[in-house]
Scaffold this motif. Sequence first.
Motif: not given
Length: 250
Positions: A201-205, A209-213, A235-240
């Motif tokens: 899940e983190i790798n997908l996250n 993030l890279l795509r959105l940035k 997405v960053e909140a989900k990563k945390e």
Amino acid sequence: MIEKLQMPKRTVLNRNIPKKQFYEQAELSNKEKELIKDDIESVYLLSICRQDTLNVPKYVDEDLHYEEIYWVFVSLKSTKHFEKVCKTIHRAFPNPVVLVCSNAGQDIAVSTGHKRLNQNVSSKSVVEELSLSPFIDPYSHDEGTARFIERLNFRSLSHQNLYIFYEDISKATEASQIISIIGSYPRSEQSLLDSTRVIKEINLNLKELLRLKKEHNDQTDFGEKMNIYMNIKQVEAKKEQLLNQLKELC
């Protein structure tokens, strides 16, 4: 590594494989041959695990032939193309491989990749997605690293059959990504399985993030830029949240 992982003596070869042998016997492209020449110092066949040396039953069905597992040690000149080197070595052997790579600083990284028979050419095998560990000091007293090495110890692996034996190594290697993320490693079998799911899940996250940035940087409309920015924050909140789950599992 032979001593650290308590490899049974009957499985141990510790035999040098000349790089020339790869060129002559493995079906490698010119780029792969150059990779071996430029990035690899030496290759050793550490161990061959099979039913008569390890006392673990083989596993064979129409797609999987786990009759022998090779442990291969590679001393690297450079880690610049580490993943490509791993793919090349895995592809060069017909049997499943546990690849242990050492860098110039003598840290090691482990790589696994399940193999299935090629449906078009039955004498060849296809390497599935590789699992790669970070480079670690195998003699480190760091708790996460020590747990990972212990998980690879032959006495810790399932002896039900050679497929499950290899699957144990593969799962342990996949979970080792946690070491580079939070500096720890799962304590139990169940937490290892759960943490592997969280890592995916983190790798997908991170990909999202890279795509959105990139989309945010490319966007010129202010309103759309703000919408993308808000998505990035979600997405960053989900990563945390996912990182906190990993910490709880370790």
